[in-house]
Design a protein around this motif. Structure first.
Motif, PDB file in Angstrom:
ATOM      1  N   SER A   1      -2.047  91.990  92.756  1.00 21.76           N
ATOM      2  CA  SER A   1      -3.032  91.375  91.870  1.00 21.76           C
ATOM      3  C   SER A   1      -4.090  90.667  92.714  1.00 21.76           C
ATOM      4  CB  SER A   1      -2.304  90.388  90.945  1.00 21.76           C
ATOM      5  OG  SER A   1      -3.208  89.833  90.027  1.00 21.76           O
ATOM      6  N   ASP A   2      -4.887  89.798  92.091  1.00 23.78           N
ATOM      7  CA  ASP A   2      -5.938  89.112  92.852  1.00 23.78           C
ATOM      8  C   ASP A   2      -5.538  87.691  93.245  1.00 23.78           C
ATOM      9  OD1 ASP A   2      -5.960  88.080  90.302  1.00 23.78           O
ATOM     10  OD2 ASP A   2      -8.128  87.869  90.214  1.00 23.78           O
TER      11      ASP A   2
ATOM     12  N   TYR B   1       1.747  80.780  90.066  1.00 21.77           N
ATOM     13  CA  TYR B   1       1.675  79.336  90.301  1.00 21.77           C
ATOM     14  C   TYR B   1       2.213  78.580  89.085  1.00 21.77           C
ATOM     15  CZ  TYR B   1      -1.400  80.330  94.285  1.00 21.77           C
ATOM     16  OH  TYR B   1      -1.909  80.773  95.471  1.00 21.77           O
TER      17      TYR B   1
ATOM     18  N   GLY C   1      -2.875  80.492  82.458  1.00 18.22           N
ATOM     19  CA  GLY C   1      -4.295  80.395  82.076  1.00 18.22           C
ATOM     20  C   GLY C   1      -4.864  81.757  81.750  1.00 18.22           C
ATOM     21  N   LYS C   2      -6.180  81.847  81.835  1.00 13.48           N
ATOM     22  CA  LYS C   2      -6.876  83.105  81.518  1.00 13.48           C
ATOM     23  C   LYS C   2      -6.646  84.174  82.593  1.00 13.48           C
ATOM     24  CE  LYS C   2     -11.060  81.080  80.719  1.00 13.48           C
ATOM     25  NZ  LYS C   2     -10.818  79.680  80.542  1.00 13.48           N
TER      26      LYS C   2
ATOM     27  N   LYS D   1       3.343  90.243  83.946  1.00 20.30           N
ATOM     28  CA  LYS D   1       4.065  90.311  85.217  1.00 20.30           C
ATOM     29  C   LYS D   1       5.466  89.719  85.043  1.00 20.30           C
ATOM     30  CE  LYS D   1      -0.277  90.503  87.650  1.00 20.30           C
ATOM     31  NZ  LYS D   1      -0.937  90.997  86.424  1.00 20.30           N
TER      32      LYS D   1
ATOM     33  N   SER E   1      -8.029  87.358  85.119  1.00 18.88           N
ATOM     34  CA  SER E   1      -9.254  87.582  85.863  1.00 18.88           C
ATOM     35  C   SER E   1     -10.181  88.418  84.979  1.00 18.88           C
ATOM     36  CB  SER E   1      -8.946  88.330  87.159  1.00 18.88           C
ATOM     37  OG  SER E   1      -8.467  89.618  86.870  1.00 18.88           O
TER      38      SER E   1
ATOM     39  N   GLY F   1      -2.590  89.870  82.562  1.00 18.24           N
ATOM     40  CA  GLY F   1      -2.437  88.544  83.147  1.00 18.24           C
ATOM     41  C   GLY F   1      -1.025  88.296  83.634  1.00 18.24           C
ATOM     42  N   ILE F   2      -0.683  87.013  83.798  1.00 12.91           N
ATOM     43  CA  ILE F   2       0.614  86.641  84.361  1.00 12.91           C
ATOM     44  C   ILE F   2       1.764  86.944  83.388  1.00 12.91           C
ATOM     45  CG2 ILE F   2       1.978  84.625  85.108  1.00 12.91           C
ATOM     46  CD1 ILE F   2      -0.027  85.817  87.174  1.00 12.91           C
TER      47      ILE F   2
ATOM     48  N   THR G   1      -6.946  79.254  89.415  1.00 11.81           N
ATOM     49  CA  THR G   1      -8.412  79.279  89.330  1.00 11.81           C
ATOM     50  C   THR G   1      -8.933  78.089  88.526  1.00 11.81           C
ATOM     51  OG1 THR G   1      -8.064  80.889  87.543  1.00 11.81           O
ATOM     52  CG2 THR G   1      -8.814  81.759  89.631  1.00 11.81           C
TER      53      THR G   1
ATOM     54  N   GLY H   1      -8.889  91.979  84.621  1.00  8.79           N
ATOM     55  CA  GLY H   1      -7.468  92.137  84.322  1.00  8.79           C
ATOM     56  C   GLY H   1      -7.193  92.349  82.843  1.00  8.79           C
TER      57      GLY H   1
ATOM     58  N   SER I   1      -8.169  94.300  89.307  1.00  9.39           N
ATOM     59  CA  SER I   1      -8.930  93.401  90.180  1.00  9.39           C
ATOM     60  C   SER I   1      -8.764  93.772  91.651  1.00  9.39           C
ATOM     61  CB  SER I   1      -8.493  91.964  89.945  1.00  9.39           C
ATOM     62  OG  SER I   1      -7.078  91.887  89.940  1.00  9.39           O
TER      63      SER I   1
ATOM     64  N   SER J   1       2.452  76.905  83.242  1.00 11.10           N
ATOM     65  CA  SER J   1       1.431  77.138  82.221  1.00 11.10           C
ATOM     66  C   SER J   1       0.550  78.288  82.684  1.00 11.10           C
ATOM     67  CB  SER J   1       0.637  75.864  81.931  1.00 11.10           C
ATOM     68  OG  SER J   1      -0.404  75.718  82.833  1.00 11.10           O
TER      69      SER J   1
ATOM     70  N   LYS K   1       2.350  98.632  92.062  1.00 12.66           N
ATOM     71  CA  LYS K   1       1.330  98.618  91.009  1.00 12.66           C
ATOM     72  C   LYS K   1       0.051  97.977  91.541  1.00 12.66           C
ATOM     73  CE  LYS K   1      -0.901  96.639  87.329  1.00 12.66           C
ATOM     74  NZ  LYS K   1      -1.614  95.347  87.180  1.00 12.66           N
TER      75      LYS K   1
HETATM   76  P1  ADP Z   1      -4.354  92.218  87.473  1.00  4.71           P
HETATM   77  O1  ADP Z   1      -5.587  92.935  86.991  1.00  4.71           O
HETATM   78  O2  ADP Z   1      -4.194  92.271  88.950  1.00  4.71           O
HETATM   79  O3  ADP Z   1      -3.107  92.626  86.751  1.00  4.71           O
HETATM   80  P2  ADP Z   1      -4.751  89.767  85.885  1.00  4.71           P
HETATM   81  O4  ADP Z   1      -6.179  89.329  85.840  1.00  4.71           O
HETATM   82  O5  ADP Z   1      -4.217  90.472  84.694  1.00  4.71           O
HETATM   83  O6  ADP Z   1      -4.565  90.631  87.212  1.00  4.71           O
HETATM   84  O7  ADP Z   1      -3.805  88.486  86.182  1.00  4.71           O
HETATM   85  C1  ADP Z   1      -4.014  87.662  87.310  1.00  4.71           C
HETATM   86  C2  ADP Z   1      -4.829  86.390  86.968  1.00  4.71           C
HETATM   87  O8  ADP Z   1      -4.062  85.490  86.165  1.00  4.71           O
HETATM   88  C3  ADP Z   1      -5.190  85.549  88.187  1.00  4.71           C
HETATM   89  O9  ADP Z   1      -6.428  85.922  88.724  1.00  4.71           O
HETATM   90  C4  ADP Z   1      -5.236  84.087  87.680  1.00  4.71           C
HETATM   91  O10 ADP Z   1      -6.551  83.630  87.565  1.00  4.71           O
HETATM   92  C5  ADP Z   1      -4.622  84.164  86.295  1.00  4.71           C
HETATM   93  N1  ADP Z   1      -3.569  83.157  86.070  1.00  4.71           N
HETATM   94  C6  ADP Z   1      -3.407  82.437  84.938  1.00  4.71           C
HETATM   95  N2  ADP Z   1      -2.345  81.616  85.004  1.00  4.71           N
HETATM   96  C7  ADP Z   1      -1.775  81.805  86.227  1.00  4.71           C
HETATM   97  C8  ADP Z   1      -0.619  81.233  86.894  1.00  4.71           C
HETATM   98  N3  ADP Z   1       0.175  80.311  86.331  1.00  4.71           N
HETATM   99  N4  ADP Z   1      -0.333  81.693  88.144  1.00  4.71           N
HETATM  100  C9  ADP Z   1      -1.111  82.646  88.727  1.00  4.71           C
HETATM  101  N5  ADP Z   1      -2.212  83.206  88.149  1.00  4.71           N
HETATM  102  C10 ADP Z   1      -2.558  82.789  86.911  1.00  4.71           C
END
Ligand code: ADP
Length: 253
Positions: free
Chosen positions: A166-167, A172, A201-202, A214, A204, A210-211, A177, A207, A11, A199, A7
């Motif tokens: 992903s980016d 983590y 976060g936001k 995944k 990208s 997000g996490i 970020t 995106g 980003s 935890s 996939k």
């Molecule tokens: P994509 O478009 O590749 O699916 P997303 O932007 O949806 O990517 O998700 C990846 C982003 O999630 C990362 O860039 C990161 O800033 C954010 N993020 C938030 N919390 C976490 C975490 N615990 N571990 C890794 N990334 C995180």
């Protein structure tokens, strides 16, 4: 032989200026070729249609209503496939566009058709590239995110490995970020447990899921014995380097 779904996140497929990142595809194509040459079967799930649509028809970018979004996806999907077709062609690879919706996975006859088409394409050495068919989907009936589209595809196809590009290097313990001391989680045995202990976060800027999506994808595929890796797509040669243990990511077993 091993069946791999890869996939490609928004980003990863997009440059900073919002256009399709051709350099990424130029780096991806020979890696896919090399996997196929070693007997592996590969299906791609690619995001990026909407952003490609925005960069093509710039003046529509600020419209937020659903029909404009769908129109942008329809425009951008062509741009996206055009980039894949040209660059994969340089490596002697043919591509095929497969647009799916959530309902397609809920119907026995449709899943049979999808499976047969995918098997035929793969038998002929063609690389299927899947995306959500946004034209026929309103928000309520969408799979909504390609992390989940990729998981559903792997489930339907009986994939052995799902790679989510992903980016970020991986998942983590907190958003990397927003926190400098965030620690990479390299191996996950239980996605439910992971969810409780980190935890999130936001996303990208480009995106969608997000996490969280995944981890949801991991919950879908791991019960079938399918592994899932989250890794940084823009890292050169990432797929081959992961398989040789030269690069890190987050591996769900
Ligand atoms: P994509 O478009 O590749 O699916 P997303 O932007 O949806 O990517 O998700 C990846 C982003 O999630 C990362 O860039 C990161 O800033 C954010 N993020 C938030 N919390 C976490 C975490 N615990 N571990 C890794 N990334 C995180």
């Amino acid at each position: 032989s091993k069946k791999i779904v890869i996939k490609i996140g928004s980003s990863t497929i997009t440059s900073e200026d919002g256009t399709i990142d051709k350099e990424f595809i130029k780096n991806l194509a020979p890696q896919i070729k090399s996997l196929m040459d070693s007997g592996k079967r590969v299906i791609l799930v690619s995001s990026g249609a909407r952003i490609a649509g925005v960069s093509t028809i710039g003046k529509w970018s600020r419209k937020e209503d659903i029909n404009y979004k769908q129109a942008l996806c329809a425009i951008g999907q062509v741009e996206l496939m055009d980039s894949y077709r040209k660059i994969f062609g340089e490596y002697g690879l043919h591509i095929a566009q497969v647009l799916l919706t959530k309902e397609d996975f809920e119907s026995t006859s449709r899943t049979l058709n999808i499976r047969n088409t995918l098997f035929t394409l793969l038998d002929e050495g063609v690389v299927p590239i899947i995306n959500e068919n946004d034209t026929v989907c309103v928000e309520e009936i969408k799979i909504g995110d390609n992390d989940l589209m990729a998981a559903r595809t792997s489930e339907l196809w009986g994939g052995d490995l799902l790679i989510i590009l992903s980016d970020i290097v991986g998942i983590y313990d907190k958003s990397p970020t927003e926190n400098k001391d965030a620690k990479l989680i390299e191996i996950v045995n239980d996605p439910y447990d992971l969810e409780k202990n980190i935890s999130i976060g936001k996303n990208s800027s480009f995106g969608t899921g997000g996490i969280a999506t995944k981890i949801k994808a991991a919950k879908i595929v791991t019960p079938y014995g399918t592994s899932l890796i989250v890794a940084r797509g823009k890292q050169k040669n990432i797929i081959l380097d992961l398989s040789e243990g030269k690069e890190k990511g987050t591996l769900f077993l």
